[in-house]
Write an enzyme that holds these catalytic residues in place. Structure first.
Site, short mmCIF file in Angstrom:
data_model
loop_
_atom_site.label_atom_id
_atom_site.label_comp_id
_atom_site.label_asym_id
_atom_site.label_seq_id
_atom_site.Cartn_x
_atom_site.Cartn_y
_atom_site.Cartn_z
N LYS A 24 12.83 5.29 -3.47
CA LYS A 24 11.95 5.15 -2.32
C LYS A 24 11.89 3.68 -1.95
O LYS A 24 11.68 2.82 -2.81
CB LYS A 24 10.53 5.65 -2.61
CG LYS A 24 9.62 5.52 -1.38
CD LYS A 24 8.23 6.08 -1.61
CE LYS A 24 7.35 5.10 -2.35
NZ LYS A 24 5.93 5.54 -2.36
N GLN A 61 -5.60 6.58 2.44
CA GLN A 61 -5.32 7.33 1.23
C GLN A 61 -6.56 8.01 0.66
O GLN A 61 -6.46 9.04 -0.02
CB GLN A 61 -4.71 6.39 0.18
CG GLN A 61 -4.46 7.02 -1.18
CD GLN A 61 -3.40 8.10 -1.15
OE1 GLN A 61 -2.31 7.91 -0.62
NE2 GLN A 61 -3.70 9.25 -1.72
N ASN A 101 -17.44 1.33 0.19
CA ASN A 101 -16.29 0.62 0.73
C ASN A 101 -16.71 -0.77 1.14
O ASN A 101 -17.85 -0.99 1.58
CB ASN A 101 -15.71 1.37 1.94
CG ASN A 101 -14.33 0.84 2.33
OD1 ASN A 101 -13.42 0.84 1.50
ND2 ASN A 101 -14.16 0.40 3.55
N MET A 155 -6.26 4.05 -8.74
CA MET A 155 -5.04 4.41 -8.03
C MET A 155 -4.50 3.33 -7.11
O MET A 155 -3.44 3.49 -6.51
CB MET A 155 -5.29 5.68 -7.21
CG MET A 155 -5.85 6.86 -8.01
SD MET A 155 -4.85 7.32 -9.43
CE MET A 155 -3.34 7.84 -8.63
N GLY A 156 -5.21 2.22 -6.97
CA GLY A 156 -4.80 1.23 -5.98
C GLY A 156 -3.92 0.11 -6.50
O GLY A 156 -3.21 -0.54 -5.73
N LYS A 209 -2.81 -7.38 -8.37
CA LYS A 209 -3.86 -6.48 -7.88
C LYS A 209 -4.80 -6.11 -9.03
O LYS A 209 -4.41 -6.05 -10.19
CB LYS A 209 -3.27 -5.21 -7.28
CG LYS A 209 -2.77 -5.35 -5.86
CD LYS A 209 -2.37 -3.97 -5.32
CE LYS A 209 -2.00 -4.02 -3.86
NZ LYS A 209 -1.69 -2.67 -3.34
N GLY A 212 -3.09 4.87 -12.41
CA GLY A 212 -2.07 5.48 -11.56
C GLY A 212 -1.28 4.41 -10.83
O GLY A 212 -1.67 3.97 -9.75
#
Length: 321
Positions: free
Chosen positions: A67, A138, A159, A219-220, A226, A292
């Site tokens: 990918k 997402q 958020n 998951m990010g 990060k 993840g």
């Protein structure tokens, strides 16, 4: 060579199908029947974009390919999805290219499926409240997949830009989950399961904000630098991941590794839980955390599924190169 364009994916691959494909390939990875290759992930120095390649070979399902894509933060202003991806599949017997598949929706589906697999395997059976940190594109996929994996009774969300939360609330309402916008402290106090799905480079959730017994699907974090949760929270949790090699280098565990708070031996591939080789959660008081990172094999198996379904439906485009 076949082409399955992005516009066809929604009719070909459901969230349920993505879940089955991702769970199966995680199990194959843990058995040694599927392997991811090293990730290339770089800042372009143009358009503030991150770009890279993920690739691998699923010997069990005979999916070989890569990918290519990344994250362009300015795309939304242009009416485009910030994440852009394309999957290229190859015939494992000959090496010839076999398919070119639009990867944007597939990426969202496979990422949400991975989180859902972890929730189903690691969350407490009596978990009632879902917490979501993040409200971007997402997040809605994460919400839908989590609700299919476990019978939550309500959800809370936070958020950085709270004006984005109504979109998440609308999806929660659609699937019958009461939604409340809360502070991070309130989210940690109320949520039994927390999904983090942001592009943060600094920890958002702290150890002191998370109760015993919570499950986290982080998951990010899929790039060096990060970080969504503080290293102390990672160190306090029972750790699981899609792939250990990515977890310690570019996943949520990278910082706890660098700070010598953990070592890679304490991180368990989720496939071992799926295969019954690891018990997963062992008590209701444990904090469990799924890192993840997003592996190439996830993309390949959902893309291969899309190709097979497109062929069966007679909608795949064919051309020579």
């Amino acid at each position: 060579m076949l082409i399955v364009p992005e516009r066809l994916i929604a009719d070909l691959v459901t969230a349920e199908a993505a879940y089955e494909a991702v769970e199966a390939v995680f199990a194959a990875m843990a058995r040694g029947d599927a392997r991811n290759f090293p990730v290339v992930r770089e800042a372009l120095g143009h358009a503030d974009a991150l770009y890279g390649f993920k690739s691998g070979f699923d010997r069990a399902g005979l999916a070989l390919g890569l990918k290519s894509g990344g994250y362009w933060p300015g795309n939304m202003a242009k009416g485009l999805t910030n994440h852009q991806s394309t999957v290229v599949l190859f015939d494992p017997d000959t090496g010839q290219p076999s398919a070119l598949v639009g990867g944007n929706l597939l990426t969202a589906l496979r990422t949400a499926a991975a989180s859902a697999v972890a929730i189903k395997r690691l969350a407490r059976k009596d978990a009632k409240v879902l917490g979501m940190i993040g409200a971007g594109h997402q997040a809605t996929f994460q919400l839908r997949a989590a609700a299919k994996a476990h019978p939550f009774e309500r959800m809370v969300g936070w958020n950085l830009h709270p004006e984005m939360l109504p979109k998440l609330a609308a999806v929660a309402d659609e699937i019958g989950l009461p939604f409340e916008a809360v502070t991070l402290v309130q989210l940690g106090q109320q949520a039994d399961v927390i999904i983090t799905i942001t592009s943060s480079f600094a920890p958002i959730l702290k150890r002191a904000q998370v109760r015993p017994g919570t499950h986290l699907s982080c998951m990010g974090t899929d790039t060096v630098g990060k970080q969504e949760v503080e290293s102390g929270l990672v160190a306090a949790a029972k750790l699981f991941t899609d792939e250990v090699a990515q977890s310690i280098t570019l996943g949520e565990c990278q910082h706890a590794i660098t700070e010598d708070l953990i070592n890679e031996a304490v991180i368990t591939p989720i496939g071992a839980v799926i295969n019954g080789d690891h018990q997963g959660r062992s008590s209701d008081d444990e904090i469990t955390l799924f890192d993840g990172t997003g592996v190439g094999l996830q993309d390949l198996v959902v893309a291969a599924m899309a190709v097979e379904r497109a062929k069966a439906a007679g909608v795949a485009l064919e051309f020579e190169i």
